[in-house]
Design a protein around this motif. Structure first.
Motif, PDB file in Angstrom:
ATOM      1  N   PHE A 170     -15.761  29.272  -7.917  1.00 50.68           N
ATOM      2  CA  PHE A 170     -15.680  29.791  -9.285  1.00 50.68           C
ATOM      3  C   PHE A 170     -15.903  31.302  -9.339  1.00 50.68           C
ATOM      4  O   PHE A 170     -16.150  31.860 -10.408  1.00 50.68           O
ATOM      5  N   GLY A 171     -15.816  31.959  -8.202  1.00 48.51           N
ATOM      6  CA  GLY A 171     -16.034  33.402  -8.153  1.00 48.51           C
ATOM      7  C   GLY A 171     -17.284  33.738  -7.363  1.00 48.51           C
ATOM      8  O   GLY A 171     -17.992  32.857  -6.872  1.00 48.51           O
ATOM      9  N   ARG A 172     -17.554  35.014  -7.230  1.00 45.43           N
ATOM     10  CA  ARG A 172     -18.759  35.460  -6.533  1.00 45.43           C
ATOM     11  C   ARG A 172     -19.886  35.538  -7.558  1.00 45.43           C
ATOM     12  O   ARG A 172     -19.814  36.298  -8.529  1.00 45.43           O
ATOM     13  N   LEU A 173     -20.914  34.737  -7.344  1.00 45.51           N
ATOM     14  CA  LEU A 173     -21.968  34.557  -8.335  1.00 45.51           C
ATOM     15  C   LEU A 173     -23.300  35.078  -7.821  1.00 45.51           C
ATOM     16  O   LEU A 173     -23.579  35.048  -6.627  1.00 45.51           O
ATOM     17  N   ALA A 174     -24.135  35.511  -8.766  1.00 50.99           N
ATOM     18  CA  ALA A 174     -25.507  35.904  -8.459  1.00 50.99           C
ATOM     19  C   ALA A 174     -26.383  35.571  -9.648  1.00 50.99           C
ATOM     20  O   ALA A 174     -25.917  35.515 -10.797  1.00 50.99           O
ATOM     21  N   SER A 175     -27.659  35.335  -9.377  1.00 52.19           N
ATOM     22  CA  SER A 175     -28.645  35.063 -10.421  1.00 52.19           C
ATOM     23  C   SER A 175     -29.661  36.190 -10.409  1.00 52.19           C
ATOM     24  O   SER A 175     -30.214  36.536  -9.365  1.00 52.19           O
ATOM     25  N   VAL A 176     -29.900  36.767 -11.585  1.00 52.88           N
ATOM     26  CA  VAL A 176     -30.776  37.941 -11.690  1.00 52.88           C
ATOM     27  C   VAL A 176     -31.669  37.816 -12.916  1.00 52.88           C
ATOM     28  O   VAL A 176     -31.534  36.896 -13.711  1.00 52.88           O
ATOM     29  N   ALA A 177     -32.579  38.772 -13.049  1.00 51.04           N
ATOM     30  CA  ALA A 177     -33.439  38.844 -14.233  1.00 51.04           C
ATOM     31  C   ALA A 177     -33.615  40.294 -14.629  1.00 51.04           C
ATOM     32  O   ALA A 177     -33.571  41.200 -13.780  1.00 51.04           O
ATOM     33  N   ASP A 178     -33.804  40.523 -15.918  1.00 50.39           N
ATOM     34  CA  ASP A 178     -34.047  41.889 -16.378  1.00 50.39           C
ATOM     35  C   ASP A 178     -35.499  42.280 -16.082  1.00 50.39           C
ATOM     36  O   ASP A 178     -36.270  41.472 -15.550  1.00 50.39           O
TER      37      ASP A 178
END
Length: 257
Positions: free
Chosen positions: A236-244
């Motif tokens: 589904f694409g290049r994914l990443a999980s982040v936080a502010d």
């Protein structure tokens, strides 16, 4: 890309509840190139609108005293009658967390919890139709719930919003359905019971598009955010999980051609 109006029963708006709105404004304007416009009318309680290319993208509101959810993004589903949708949610095994309320001339909103405890908003548009851009860099590209009670939430969202489903995985390792409103795919529902820690409740999450996920993640870090899951290639694409910088989590995804 022209402005849009959400179909009934589809994600139409997102907003961020933040313990420090000035830090949040600085972070998101730097990472995504958004503009932040505050409304000085006291009836809106300091609520600000993020925009891109002159189109609304998301809302930003200060954390209210006693709010147990901290810094968090909320997805809103469109409805022609927010009060009726909230009542349907309660009848279908959910919980009304904030009854339908009028937001000036903009529309009406309600907040509900689904049977797994994931919090989702309901928006009935008047002057404010929701986000104006989707599916491009710096705009929402996907919404999904990670659920600890997958079997219960599928019929719940059908009862409340009329969703039907297309399963794209039904094993213990990966159980996921795409929700559809008519022929339009609108959201995802994942069985997260096998991997979410006991202390982490079910939740909705939003994906923002990027032309280059790795570059977007580098900006997140540059401006004080953190990486929760490094960029990885998926179908589904290049994914990443982040936080502010204040801990509000979101996902980044490359724009699929």
């Amino acid at each position: 890309m022209p402005a849009r109006t959400a179909l009934d029963g589809t994600p139409c708006w997102i907003d961020l509840t933040s313990s420090d709105t000035e830090i949040a404004k600085s972070f998101y304007t730097n990472v995504f190139g958004w503009q932040a416009d505050s409304n000085d009318d006291p009836q809106y309680g300091g609520y600000a609108i993020f925009s891109k290319d002159g189109q609304p993208i998301a809302g930003l509101g200060p954390q209210q005293e006693g709010n147990p959810y901290g810094n968090v993004w909320t997805t809103y589903i469109s409805s022609t009658d927010a009060a009726a949708s909230a009542s349907k949610a309660e009848a279908a095994g959910g919980m009304i967390m904030m009854p339908s309320m009028q937001v000036g001339p903009q529309g009406s909103m309600a907040i509900v919890g689904d049977p797994a405890g994931a919090v989702v908003g309901i928006w009935q548009a008047d002057q404010h139709n929701g986000f104006g851009l989707v599916g491009e860099a710096g705009a929402p590209v996907w919404h999904e719930t990670l659920s600890k009670n997958y079997a219960a939430v599928l019929p719940f969202y059908t009862d409340v919003f009329g969703w039907t489903y297309e399963s794209i995985g039904d094993s213990d390792e990966f159980r996921y359905s795409q929700a559809k409103q008519g022929d339009t795919v609108v959201a995802g529902l994942m069985d997260a019971s096998s991997f979410l820690p006991a202390e982490v409740p079910s939740f909705w999450q939003v994906y923002f598009g990027a032309d280059d996920t790795d570059a977007a993640v580098a900006k997140v870090v540059e401006f004080g955010g953190s990486v929760l899951r490094d960029p990885e290639d998926t179908p589904f694409g290049r994914l990443a999980s982040v936080a502010d910088p204040l801990g509000a989590k979101f996902q980044i995804s490359t724009i699929m051609e």
